[in-house]
Design an enzyme around this catalytic site. Structure first.
Site, PDB file in Angstrom:
ATOM      1  N   SER A 170      -0.186   4.171   2.798  1.00 51.49           N
ATOM      2  CA  SER A 170       0.016   4.100   4.244  1.00 51.49           C
ATOM      3  C   SER A 170       1.462   3.695   4.507  1.00 51.49           C
ATOM      4  O   SER A 170       2.199   3.385   3.572  1.00 51.49           O
ATOM      5  CB  SER A 170      -0.959   3.101   4.899  1.00 51.49           C
ATOM      6  OG  SER A 170      -0.682   1.775   4.481  1.00 51.49           O
ATOM      7  N   ASP A 227       0.823  -1.208   0.000  1.00 44.46           N
ATOM      8  CA  ASP A 227       0.000   0.000   0.000  1.00 44.46           C
ATOM      9  C   ASP A 227       0.858   1.259   0.000  1.00 44.46           C
ATOM     10  O   ASP A 227       1.472   1.595   1.017  1.00 44.46           O
ATOM     11  CB  ASP A 227      -0.918  -0.033   1.226  1.00 44.46           C
ATOM     12  CG  ASP A 227      -1.841   1.161   1.315  1.00 44.46           C
ATOM     13  OD1 ASP A 227      -2.028   1.851   0.299  1.00 44.46           O
ATOM     14  OD2 ASP A 227      -2.380   1.396   2.412  1.00 44.46           O
ATOM     15  N   THR A 276      -5.741   1.813  -3.106  1.00 39.24           N
ATOM     16  CA  THR A 276      -7.082   2.261  -3.451  1.00 39.24           C
ATOM     17  C   THR A 276      -7.443   1.705  -4.823  1.00 39.24           C
ATOM     18  O   THR A 276      -6.649   1.780  -5.758  1.00 39.24           O
ATOM     19  CB  THR A 276      -7.175   3.797  -3.448  1.00 39.24           C
ATOM     20  OG1 THR A 276      -7.013   4.273  -2.120  1.00 39.24           O
ATOM     21  CG2 THR A 276      -8.530   4.265  -3.959  1.00 39.24           C
ATOM     22  N   ASP A 329      -1.900   5.831  -5.305  1.00 39.57           N
ATOM     23  CA  ASP A 329      -2.149   4.939  -4.174  1.00 39.57           C
ATOM     24  C   ASP A 329      -2.498   3.530  -4.636  1.00 39.57           C
ATOM     25  O   ASP A 329      -3.591   3.275  -5.128  1.00 39.57           O
ATOM     26  CB  ASP A 329      -3.290   5.513  -3.335  1.00 39.57           C
ATOM     27  CG  ASP A 329      -3.535   4.729  -2.055  1.00 39.57           C
ATOM     28  OD1 ASP A 329      -2.823   3.736  -1.807  1.00 39.57           O
ATOM     29  OD2 ASP A 329      -4.446   5.117  -1.300  1.00 39.57           O
ATOM     30  N   ASN A 389       2.665   1.717   7.601  1.00 43.44           N
ATOM     31  CA  ASN A 389       2.942   0.688   8.610  1.00 43.44           C
ATOM     32  C   ASN A 389       2.830  -0.723   8.050  1.00 43.44           C
ATOM     33  O   ASN A 389       2.020  -0.987   7.161  1.00 43.44           O
ATOM     34  CB  ASN A 389       1.975   0.804   9.784  1.00 43.44           C
ATOM     35  CG  ASN A 389       2.237   2.026  10.638  1.00 43.44           C
ATOM     36  OD1 ASN A 389       1.800   3.127  10.318  1.00 43.44           O
ATOM     37  ND2 ASN A 389       2.959   1.818  11.737  1.00 43.44           N
ATOM     38  N   TYR A 433      -8.004   3.295   9.216  1.00 46.15           N
ATOM     39  CA  TYR A 433      -8.095   3.131   7.759  1.00 46.15           C
ATOM     40  C   TYR A 433      -9.452   3.641   7.308  1.00 46.15           C
ATOM     41  O   TYR A 433     -10.418   2.904   7.225  1.00 46.15           O
ATOM     42  CB  TYR A 433      -7.928   1.670   7.361  1.00 46.15           C
ATOM     43  CG  TYR A 433      -6.513   1.178   7.446  1.00 46.15           C
ATOM     44  CD1 TYR A 433      -5.588   1.480   6.462  1.00 46.15           C
ATOM     45  CD2 TYR A 433      -6.097   0.411   8.525  1.00 46.15           C
ATOM     46  CE1 TYR A 433      -4.281   1.022   6.535  1.00 46.15           C
ATOM     47  CE2 TYR A 433      -4.801  -0.051   8.607  1.00 46.15           C
ATOM     48  CZ  TYR A 433      -3.903   0.259   7.608  1.00 46.15           C
ATOM     49  OH  TYR A 433      -2.608  -0.195   7.684  1.00 46.15           O
ATOM     50  N   TRP A 455       1.748  -4.438   9.337  1.00 50.08           N
ATOM     51  CA  TRP A 455       1.126  -5.197  10.417  1.00 50.08           C
ATOM     52  C   TRP A 455       0.467  -6.449   9.856  1.00 50.08           C
ATOM     53  O   TRP A 455       0.088  -6.503   8.683  1.00 50.08           O
ATOM     54  CB  TRP A 455       0.102  -4.358  11.188  1.00 50.08           C
ATOM     55  CG  TRP A 455      -1.112  -3.953  10.395  1.00 50.08           C
ATOM     56  CD1 TRP A 455      -1.299  -2.809   9.681  1.00 50.08           C
ATOM     57  CD2 TRP A 455      -2.317  -4.723  10.244  1.00 50.08           C
ATOM     58  NE1 TRP A 455      -2.530  -2.812   9.089  1.00 50.08           N
ATOM     59  CE2 TRP A 455      -3.177  -3.966   9.415  1.00 50.08           C
ATOM     60  CE3 TRP A 455      -2.744  -5.971  10.723  1.00 50.08           C
ATOM     61  CZ2 TRP A 455      -4.449  -4.419   9.046  1.00 50.08           C
ATOM     62  CZ3 TRP A 455      -3.997  -6.422  10.347  1.00 50.08           C
ATOM     63  CH2 TRP A 455      -4.838  -5.640   9.530  1.00 50.08           C
TER      64      TRP A 455
END
Length: 382
Positions: free
Chosen positions: A99, A96, A293, A290, A101, A139, A103
Site C-alpha cells: 500500500s 507495507d 501480507t 508484499d 499511504n 484494506y 496513517w
C-alpha cells in the site's frame, strides 16, 4: 501435530554494494490470530468475516458484509517505530510494500479500535499543518477514514554499528492520515497503531505523496531504494533500511528482477518448480512482493499441486527435505497450532495469474526495493 517445509526454486543474477546504514528496527509481534484466539473471538471472527486475500489489490473482490480490515495480517506482523510532530509523538506502524499511504490513529477517532492505541494529537505539535482533504482507504475487507495533514515524520533508527555518519531520517512536511474511523475488531487487536505504505504513488489514496517518495524528493536517502530483512527471531533482528543495503545480511549476489508494473512491487515469474519439475505458473505469472501480507498465496490449482507434492492434505502433512538450493517457507505457529504458510486465491490479471509473495517468502531473502530503476533484488539470507 505435524510440521512441513516447502522449497521453491528462484534463480536470477547480479549484485550491488552497500553504502551507509540507516535502518529502522522491526519487531515480529504477536499475530492478530493469536490475539483473537486468546480473547475467544477467533472462531466467530472467521465464520462472520470470510475474505479473499487478493481483495487488497482488487477491492471489488471484498466481501460486502465484512467490516474487518487487515485480515491478511492475521498470522505474522512486522512493525517498527516512527514519530510524528514536534515534539515527537511515537507510533508503531506496519511497513507495507502493498500500500502507499501513511496513517495513524488520532484523537478524533471514535472507533473502539482507537481506544487501546497511540493517538496523534495535532494540538501538541508545533509543526502540524491542517488540510481540507479527506482520506478513505479500503484494506481488503475493511476500511479506515480520516483527514489528511502535514507534519514532520522521523524514522527511529537502529544502529548495530554506531557511526557518526549514520543518523535518523527526518522527513519534513510529510502528508499523512489521521484516522477518524477504524471499523471492526482487527485494528483493535493488532499490536501496531497504523500503517506506513511503501508502494508507488499511483495507488496512493487521495493522491497523497508516499513517505519514501518524500524522502527521495527531499534528498534524504543516499540511493533511491530501501531494503528489508525479516529475521526468524521472534522479537528482534528484523529491519527496513532506507537508502542503503547491508551485505552482511545476505550471502552470494543480489539477483535483480525488473518490475512489470509501477503500482505494487509486481514482477513476472517464469514458473514454479520443485526438483526440476514445473508444478505451477507453467505459462508465466505475476507476483506481488508484499511485506504487509503474511502468507504466500496463489491460484488454487498451483497451491494444491504444492500441497500434494509435499504430501499435505487438509492442512496437515509430513516432514520432507528437498535440495538446499530451494527456498524454505516457514510455518505459521501459535500456541502449538501449525498451519501452512500457503493460501489459495484465484485472480487473473491481463498479464497472467497472480501470486502474492508475503512474509513467509520474504523472510528467506534479503530484499531490495529499487525505485531508481524500478526493480527488486533477492539474495539468500546469510
Amino acid at each position: 501435530m505435524t510440521t512441513r517445509f516447502v522449497y521453491c526454486l528462484f534463480v536470477i543474477d547480479q549484485s550491488l554494494s552497500p553504502l551507509l546504514l540507516i535502518r529502522v528496527s522491526l519487531k515480529k509481534g504477536k499475530s492478530l490470530r493469536q490475539n483473537l484466539k486468546e480473547h475467544g473471538l477467533l472462531e466467530d471472527f472467521l465464520k462472520k468475516h470470510p475474505y479473499n486475500l487478493a481483495s487488497k489489490y482488487f477491492p471489488s473482490l471484498a466481501n460486502d458484509y465484512a467490516s474487518e480490515p487487515l485480515t491478511n495480517y492475521m498470522d505474522i506482523e512486522y512493525y517498527g517505530t516512527i514519530s510524528i510532530g514536534t515534539p515527537a509523538q511515537e507510533f508503531s506502524v506496519l511497513f507495507d510494500t502493498g500500500s502507499s499511504n501513511l496513517w495513524v490513529p488520532s484523537v478524533y477517532c471514535s472507533s473502539t479500535s482507537c481506544t487501546n492505541h497511540n493517538k496523534f494529537n495535532p494540538s501538541d505539535s508545533s509543526t502540524y499543518e491542517a488540510t481540507n482533504e479527506s482520506l478513505s482507504i479500503q484494506y481488503g475487507s475493511g476500511s479506515m477514514t480520516g483527514i489528511l495533514a502535514y507534519d514532520t515524520v522521523q524514522h527511529v533508527p537502529d544502529y548495530p554499528h554506531p557511526s557518526p555518519k549514520v543518523g535518523g531520517i527526518v522527513d519534513t512536511k510529510q502528508i499523512f492520515g489521521l484516522s477518524e474511523t477504524e471499523p471492526g475488531t482487527a485494528f483493535e487487536y493488532s499490536q501496531f497503531d497504523g500503517i506506513l505504505g511503501l508502494a508507488f504513488p499511483s495507488i496512493a489514496s487521495s493522491g497523497a505523496t508516499p513517505v519514501f517518495d518524500n524522502m527521495m524528493n527531499e534528498g534524504l536517502v543516499s540511493q533511491d531504494l530501501f531494503s528489508v530483512y525479516l529475521s526468524s527471531d521472534e522479537q528482534s533482528g528484523s529491519f527496513v533500511m532506507f537508502g542503503d543495503i547491508d551485505s552482511s545480511y545476505y550471502s552470494g549476489s543480489l539477483n535483480w528482477i525488473p518490475l512489470s508494473a509501477e503500482t505494487y512491487w509486481e514482477i513476472t515469474m517464469d514458473s514454479i518448480t520443485m526438483n526440476g519439475e514445473t508444478i505451477a505458473c507453467s505459462s508465466g505469472c505475476q507476483a506481488i512482493i508484499d511485506t504487509g501480507t503474511s502468507l504466500l498465496a496463489g491460484p488454487s490449482t498451483g497451491i494444491s499441486n504444492i500441497e500434494s507434492y509435499i504430501g499435505a492434505s487438509d492442512g496437515t502433512g509430513s516432514l520432507k527435505f528437498l535440495p538446499n538450493n530451494y527456498v524454505l517457507f516457514s510455518l505459521v505457529q501459535d500456541s502449538g497450532y501449525c498451519s501452512s504458510g500457503f493460501e489459495s486465491i484465484d485472480v487473473s490479471t491481463s498479464s497472467g495469474e497472480l501470486w502474492i509473495l508475503g512474509d513467509v517468502f520474504i523472510s528467506q531473502y534479503y530484499v531490495v526495493f529499487d525505485r531508481a530503476n524500478n526493480q527488486v533484488a533477492l539474495a539468500s539470507v546469510a
